[in-house]
Design an enzyme around this catalytic site. Structure first.
Site, PDB file in Angstrom:
ATOM      1  N   GLY A 283      10.199  -6.910   5.925  1.00  0.00           N
ATOM      2  CA  GLY A 283       9.674  -7.301   4.422  1.00  0.00           C
ATOM      3  C   GLY A 283       9.844  -8.781   4.215  1.00  0.00           C
ATOM      4  O   GLY A 283      10.444  -9.432   4.721  1.00  0.00           O
TER       5      GLY A 283
ATOM      6  N   LYS B 117      13.277 -12.291   3.681  1.00  0.00           N
ATOM      7  CA  LYS B 117      14.524 -11.907   2.752  1.00  0.00           C
ATOM      8  C   LYS B 117      15.603 -11.557   3.656  1.00  0.00           C
ATOM      9  O   LYS B 117      16.766 -12.071   3.400  1.00  0.00           O
ATOM     10  CB  LYS B 117      14.179 -10.333   2.097  1.00  0.00           C
ATOM     11  CG  LYS B 117      15.100  -9.849   1.250  1.00  0.00           C
ATOM     12  CD  LYS B 117      14.549  -8.586   0.411  1.00  0.00           C
ATOM     13  CE  LYS B 117      14.308  -7.329   1.218  1.00  0.00           C
ATOM     14  NZ  LYS B 117      14.108  -6.233   0.530  1.00  0.00           N
TER      15      LYS B 117
ATOM     16  N   GLN C  59       5.989  -5.352  13.394  1.00  0.00           N
ATOM     17  CA  GLN C  59       5.134  -4.494  12.425  1.00  0.00           C
ATOM     18  C   GLN C  59       4.079  -5.050  11.634  1.00  0.00           C
ATOM     19  O   GLN C  59       4.518  -5.829  10.421  1.00  0.00           O
ATOM     20  CB  GLN C  59       6.113  -3.876  11.347  1.00  0.00           C
ATOM     21  CG  GLN C  59       5.220  -2.560  10.381  1.00  0.00           C
ATOM     22  CD  GLN C  59       6.226  -2.267   9.460  1.00  0.00           C
ATOM     23  OE1 GLN C  59       7.275  -2.948   8.950  1.00  0.00           O
ATOM     24  NE2 GLN C  59       5.916  -1.078   8.850  1.00  0.00           N
TER      25      GLN C  59
ATOM     26  N   ASN D  65      19.783   9.236  -0.920  1.00  0.00           N
ATOM     27  CA  ASN D  65      19.493   8.586   0.406  1.00  0.00           C
ATOM     28  C   ASN D  65      19.611   7.254   0.601  1.00  0.00           C
ATOM     29  O   ASN D  65      19.029   6.445  -0.130  1.00  0.00           O
ATOM     30  CB  ASN D  65      18.086   9.319   0.757  1.00  0.00           C
ATOM     31  CG  ASN D  65      17.701   8.680   2.300  1.00  0.00           C
ATOM     32  OD1 ASN D  65      18.464   8.779   3.311  1.00  0.00           O
ATOM     33  ND2 ASN D  65      16.480   7.944   2.269  1.00  0.00           N
TER      34      ASN D  65
ATOM     35  N   HIS E  87      48.325 -43.013   4.530  1.00  0.00           N
ATOM     36  CA  HIS E  87      47.284 -43.505   3.812  1.00  0.00           C
ATOM     37  C   HIS E  87      46.112 -44.349   4.143  1.00  0.00           C
ATOM     38  O   HIS E  87      46.693 -45.089   4.931  1.00  0.00           O
ATOM     39  CB  HIS E  87      47.702 -43.819   2.137  1.00  0.00           C
ATOM     40  CG  HIS E  87      49.094 -44.479   2.050  1.00  0.00           C
ATOM     41  ND1 HIS E  87      50.309 -43.824   1.401  1.00  0.00           N
ATOM     42  CD2 HIS E  87      49.475 -45.646   2.903  1.00  0.00           C
ATOM     43  CE1 HIS E  87      50.911 -44.811   1.908  1.00  0.00           C
ATOM     44  NE2 HIS E  87      50.816 -45.776   2.693  1.00  0.00           N
TER      45      HIS E  87
ATOM     46  N   ASN F 296      54.842 -44.642  13.141  1.00  0.00           N
ATOM     47  CA  ASN F 296      54.341 -44.990  11.807  1.00  0.00           C
ATOM     48  C   ASN F 296      53.028 -45.783  11.715  1.00  0.00           C
ATOM     49  O   ASN F 296      52.926 -46.955  12.324  1.00  0.00           O
ATOM     50  CB  ASN F 296      55.597 -45.822  11.047  1.00  0.00           C
ATOM     51  CG  ASN F 296      55.015 -45.975   9.545  1.00  0.00           C
ATOM     52  OD1 ASN F 296      55.458 -45.063   8.730  1.00  0.00           O
ATOM     53  ND2 ASN F 296      54.363 -47.260   9.283  1.00  0.00           N
TER      54      ASN F 296
ATOM     55  N   ALA G  76      49.087 -48.367   5.883  1.00  0.00           N
ATOM     56  CA  ALA G  76      47.857 -48.099   5.354  1.00  0.00           C
ATOM     57  C   ALA G  76      46.780 -49.232   5.694  1.00  0.00           C
ATOM     58  O   ALA G  76      47.136 -50.414   5.954  1.00  0.00           O
ATOM     59  CB  ALA G  76      47.980 -48.341   3.678  1.00  0.00           C
TER      60      ALA G  76
END
Length: 460
Positions: free
Chosen positions: A11, A22, A73, A172, A366, A380, A383
């Site tokens: 379809g 679809k 189809q 059905n 950070h 360590n 930043a």
């Protein structure tokens, strides 16, 4: 006896108002028809016939690499006509299971119950009772001794039903299991002499009754399993139903969901005990969460493994990564494919990690980028640290050994190795290997200029 599954997917789906066929519209990040195919595999299909029509190129682009037999189809002349196109691929001794590409929530357990209900050489129909059966074909029964509901003698479509038949609440679903030899014979006898001028698959039930073939029924656990999507409103309703079902599975498995209606599961999620998941979390692909894992609000987890007692803090993105026991990431962290945090490691806010191992107890709190790196234990990372891994053509490795201290705003130009216990001063650019326990500072000597004055803004 082989299980031959026929999936109707031809379809267009005009009411979707979309160029996409679809059945390719998604539920939980996966096309509706793919859900159906996956369920067919779970029930042990030996072959899958995919009946297609509209949007063949898009369907094949989406599904082409799978083990499917593609059945065209060319004209959509009804469900009976669609199944008939697959007849050449159905053996006489096959059990044929007929499914629909736009009914994605059908469950394995329901189909197994349907197959178990099929009498020997007979037919089994999946039906459901609805308070409002408007629009659906009705199951027509006749009284029969020993059968409380009566014997199924046919299915009548809404447009062809009498006033009395319209009062029937058992409908059905279109899903049925049929013996191959009889199915092919019945399909060859179908007529389109009805209100819609179509070849109804449902007409084979009356033929089965007339031929003395036994007919039985099964019902799904929930009616939502057999609902289809013809427009985007119905698609959204199926999405919510799917998410509610998956959320329930997580809770039954040991997860505490802060709000089960605000979670998106777009793959396979496995959880341990006492997992805490906050609101608006998204799971994609295959995700494994150990015991006592905490997932903060707004986090996105994609194909990752999170060990016991680990924590993903809010608004972090974890993709293709592994977190060890009691490791943590976030808030606002990004772990990309190949990232691995060992036990007790921590990645903080606005840190990006890609294809890098972060050792036991190491941390980058950070504002850092760590890519193509092996970082030892107890390290360590200050930043603003960046592993400069790309020279414009190739990626190179940075190795930081145990107990290294990397000062803020440090650039490590790969390939480079930092020895155990070394300290890198803030603002340094490291271009050569550093030995164990060395202190390296590469920044320019600080200058003091006395008597300096700031520029004054010129008035216009």
């Amino acid at each position: 006896m082989a299980l031959n599954v026929v999936i109707l997917a031809a379809g267009k789906g005009t009411r979707m108002r979309s160029d996409l066929p679809k059945v390719l519209h998604p539920i939980a990040h996966k096309s509706m028809v793919q859900h159906v195919i996956d369920t067919a595999h779970k029930v042990g299909s030996d072959a899958i016939q995919l009946v297609y029509g509209y949007g063949a190129d898009k369907l094949q682009a989406s599904l082409g690499e799978q083990q499917l037999n593609w059945v065209l189809q060319a004209e959509q002349l009804g469900t009976g006509h669609a199944v008939a196109q697959a007849s050449p691929h159905i053996a006489d001794n096959d059990t044929v299971l007929i499914l629909y590409g736009d009914v994605p929530l059908i469950q394995q357990s329901t189909l197994e119950a349907l197959l178990a209900a099929r009498p020997e050489n007979g037919v089994a129909i999946l039906t459901v009772n609805l308070a409002n059966p408007m629009g659906y074909g009705r199951i027509v029964r006749t009284p029969c001794e020993g059968q409380e509901q009566g014997k199924v003698v046919g299915i009548i479509e809404q447009k062809d039903a009498t006033a009395e038949q319209l009062l029937i609440n058992e409908i059905n679903t279109g899903i049925m299991a049929v013996p191959g030899k009889q199915l092919k014979a019945w399909l060859s006898r179908l007529s389109n002499n009805n209100a819609q001028g179509e070849y109804y698959l449902t007409d084979i039930i009356a033929m089965a009754h007339d031929d003395g073939v036994a007919i039985d029924t099964a019902q799904p656990q929930s009616a939502i399993e057999v609902e289809g999507a013809n427009n985007r409103v119905q698609l959204a309703q199926l999405e919510r139903a799917y998410q509610a079902r998956e959320a329930e599975k997580l809770m039954l498995a040991g997860a505490n969901l802060r709000d089960p209606s605000r979670i998106d599961i777009r793959g396979e999620v496995t959880v341990g005990m006492d997992v805490m998941i906050d609101i608006n979390v998204i799971f994609e692909g295959k995700v494994t969460l150990g015991n006592n894992v905490t997932i903060g609000a707004g986090a996105i987890l994609i194909d990752c493994e999170i060990a016991d007692n680990a924590e993903i803090k809010p608004y972090s993105i974890i993709e293709g990564a592994k977190l060890g026991v009691a490791a943590s990431a976030g808030p606002f962290a990004r772990l990309r494919p190949g990232a691995e945090l060992k036990q007790d490691a921590h990645i903080g806010n606005f840190v990006e990690v890609k294809k890098a191992v972060i050792g036991v107890g190491s941390k980058a709190g950070h504002l850092a980028y760590l890519g193509d790196a092996v970082i030892g234990d107890g390290v360590n990372i200050g930043a603003g640290t960046i592993t400069c891994n790309y020279d414009g053509a190739n990626k190179h490795l940075t190795v930081i050994e145990d107990n290294v201290f990397v000062g803020s705003d440090t650039q490590l130009v790969a390939p480079v190795t930092i020895g155990k216990g070394a300290t890198l001063g803030a603002g340094s650019t490291i271009t050569r290997d550093v030995g164990e326990n060395e202190l390296v500072i590469t920044r320019v000597k600080q200058k003091h200029l006395t008597g300096w004055q700031r520029p004054v803004k010129i008035k216009k």
